[in-house]
Design a protein around this motif. Structure first.
Motif, PDB file in Angstrom:
ATOM      1  N   ILE A 134     -45.780 -92.391   4.687  1.00 40.01           N
ATOM      2  CA  ILE A 134     -45.931 -92.532   6.136  1.00 40.01           C
ATOM      3  C   ILE A 134     -44.631 -92.133   6.819  1.00 40.01           C
ATOM      4  O   ILE A 134     -43.553 -92.609   6.445  1.00 40.01           O
ATOM      5  N   ASP A 135     -44.733 -91.258   7.831  1.00 38.94           N
ATOM      6  CA  ASP A 135     -43.565 -90.904   8.630  1.00 38.94           C
ATOM      7  C   ASP A 135     -44.036 -90.627  10.059  1.00 38.94           C
ATOM      8  O   ASP A 135     -45.132 -91.037  10.448  1.00 38.94           O
ATOM      9  N   GLY A 136     -43.227 -89.942  10.831  1.00 38.26           N
ATOM     10  CA  GLY A 136     -43.560 -89.717  12.230  1.00 38.26           C
ATOM     11  C   GLY A 136     -44.859 -88.969  12.449  1.00 38.26           C
ATOM     12  O   GLY A 136     -45.464 -89.078  13.523  1.00 38.26           O
ATOM     13  N   ALA A 137     -45.313 -88.222  11.470  1.00 36.00           N
ATOM     14  CA  ALA A 137     -46.573 -87.486  11.615  1.00 36.00           C
ATOM     15  C   ALA A 137     -47.769 -88.420  11.762  1.00 36.00           C
ATOM     16  O   ALA A 137     -48.813 -88.024  12.283  1.00 36.00           O
ATOM     17  N   GLN A 138     -47.617 -89.647  11.306  1.00 41.09           N
ATOM     18  CA  GLN A 138     -48.711 -90.615  11.384  1.00 41.09           C
ATOM     19  C   GLN A 138     -48.662 -91.476  12.649  1.00 41.09           C
ATOM     20  O   GLN A 138     -49.538 -92.312  12.860  1.00 41.09           O
ATOM     21  N   ASP A 139     -47.647 -91.307  13.479  1.00 40.66           N
ATOM     22  CA  ASP A 139     -47.590 -92.096  14.705  1.00 40.66           C
ATOM     23  C   ASP A 139     -48.807 -91.799  15.577  1.00 40.66           C
ATOM     24  O   ASP A 139     -49.077 -90.644  15.913  1.00 40.66           O
ATOM     25  N   GLY A 140     -49.555 -92.828  15.906  1.00 38.40           N
ATOM     26  CA  GLY A 140     -50.716 -92.682  16.777  1.00 38.40           C
ATOM     27  C   GLY A 140     -52.039 -92.470  16.085  1.00 38.40           C
ATOM     28  O   GLY A 140     -53.075 -92.415  16.759  1.00 38.40           O
ATOM     29  N   ALA A 162     -60.888 -95.469  12.608  1.00 35.43           N
ATOM     30  CA  ALA A 162     -61.718 -94.310  12.276  1.00 35.43           C
ATOM     31  C   ALA A 162     -61.547 -93.879  10.830  1.00 35.43           C
ATOM     32  O   ALA A 162     -62.448 -93.287  10.239  1.00 35.43           O
ATOM     33  N   ALA A 163     -60.377 -94.171  10.250  1.00 34.16           N
ATOM     34  CA  ALA A 163     -60.103 -93.841   8.842  1.00 34.16           C
ATOM     35  C   ALA A 163     -60.320 -92.363   8.551  1.00 34.16           C
ATOM     36  O   ALA A 163     -60.710 -91.997   7.445  1.00 34.16           O
ATOM     37  N   ALA A 164     -60.065 -91.501   9.542  1.00 36.44           N
ATOM     38  CA  ALA A 164     -60.323 -90.073   9.373  1.00 36.44           C
ATOM     39  C   ALA A 164     -59.051 -89.252   9.274  1.00 36.44           C
ATOM     40  O   ALA A 164     -59.118 -88.047   9.090  1.00 36.44           O
ATOM     41  N   GLU A 165     -57.895 -89.913   9.398  1.00 36.02           N
ATOM     42  CA  GLU A 165     -56.641 -89.170   9.405  1.00 36.02           C
ATOM     43  C   GLU A 165     -55.728 -89.591   8.248  1.00 36.02           C
ATOM     44  O   GLU A 165     -54.523 -89.443   8.316  1.00 36.02           O
ATOM     45  N   GLY A 166     -56.346 -90.108   7.194  1.00 34.78           N
ATOM     46  CA  GLY A 166     -55.595 -90.357   5.978  1.00 34.78           C
ATOM     47  C   GLY A 166     -55.214 -91.783   5.684  1.00 34.78           C
ATOM     48  O   GLY A 166     -54.837 -92.100   4.559  1.00 34.78           O
ATOM     49  N   PHE A 167     -55.297 -92.677   6.669  1.00 34.37           N
ATOM     50  CA  PHE A 167     -54.884 -94.066   6.457  1.00 34.37           C
ATOM     51  C   PHE A 167     -55.833 -95.019   7.174  1.00 34.37           C
ATOM     52  O   PHE A 167     -56.384 -94.695   8.228  1.00 34.37           O
TER      53      PHE A 167
END
Length: 217
Positions: free
Chosen positions: A146-152, A157-162
């Motif tokens: 997890i880094d800044g790419a996951q902010d927001g 929805a569980a559709a963006e990897g986490f």
């Protein structure tokens, strides 16, 4: 640019619904214990330590003085992931809570790794023992990727990897909040909770309330 969609989460369990997060952070925080933070690549860890941050009434919250570019996600809808950079070297992740605009969230302070340990070890190659893979908010973001790419991103929805899953393990009962750690203001507010006796907790274990018969005495 739209984020690239990732495969569905493989770890068994049900993603927590929006309504779970749409409450005050001090309500949500202890209920997150024993839930599972899971990634689409198979990495997963059971949440064993959390801290609540309460917006405009909490001098330690990033949102205490209002909305900025850095903390904008924390003012957004509940059930999203707020990721911030600290000390010029570490990422930390939080579950956004409460109605949109309130700026409250729960910091995930420690995980007990339950799956994908090989990927976690590869992400933290200098970690000597598995106990230290996710024992602390900066360590767990490294281990989970997890880094800044996951902010927001939207955890519900569980559709963006986490996502955060309920796999049937209930939170501990009878917990008493303890002071938060690693902050310089509002240190005495009892808004930190952890799973008693869990060896992956990053600080002193949070106490349980005494049995009712003892409290009556």
């Amino acid at each position: 640019m739209a984020r690239k969609k990732t495969p569905a989460i493989a770890w068994p369990g049900t993603p927590l619904p929006r309504v779970f997060f749409d409450r005050p952070s001090i309500t949500v925080a202890p209920l997150l214990l024993n839930k599972v933070l899971a990634a689409a690549d198979g990495r997963a860890g059971r949440i064993v330590e959390v801290e609540a941050y309460a917006g405009a009434i909490d001098p330690a919250a990033h949102t205490y003085r209002g909305k900025t570019a850095r903390n904008a996600t924390m003012f957004g809808p509940p059930g999203h992931l707020y990721v911030y950079f600290t000390y010029g070297m570490h990422w930390c992740c939080n579950c956004v809570c409460g109605p949109e605009g309130t700026g409250v969230a729960v910091l995930i302070r420690a995980l007990e790794p339950v799956h994908g340990l090989a990927l976690m070890r590869a992400a933290r190659p200098r970690t000597a023992i598995d106990r230290d893979l996710c024992r602390g908010p900066a360590r767990l973001t490294q281990a989970m990727g997890i880094d800044g790419a996951q902010d927001g991103i939207d955890l519900v929805a569980a559709a963006e990897g986490f996502t955060v899953l309920d796999d049937g393990v209930a939170p501990p009962e009878g917990l008493v909040g303890s002071p938060r750690i690693g902050i310089s203001v509002a240190k005495d507010l009892p808004w930190r909770w952890s799973v008693p006796g869990n060896r992956y907790v990053s600080g002193p274990a949070a106490p349980r309330s005494p049995p009712l018969r003892e409290r009556r005495g």
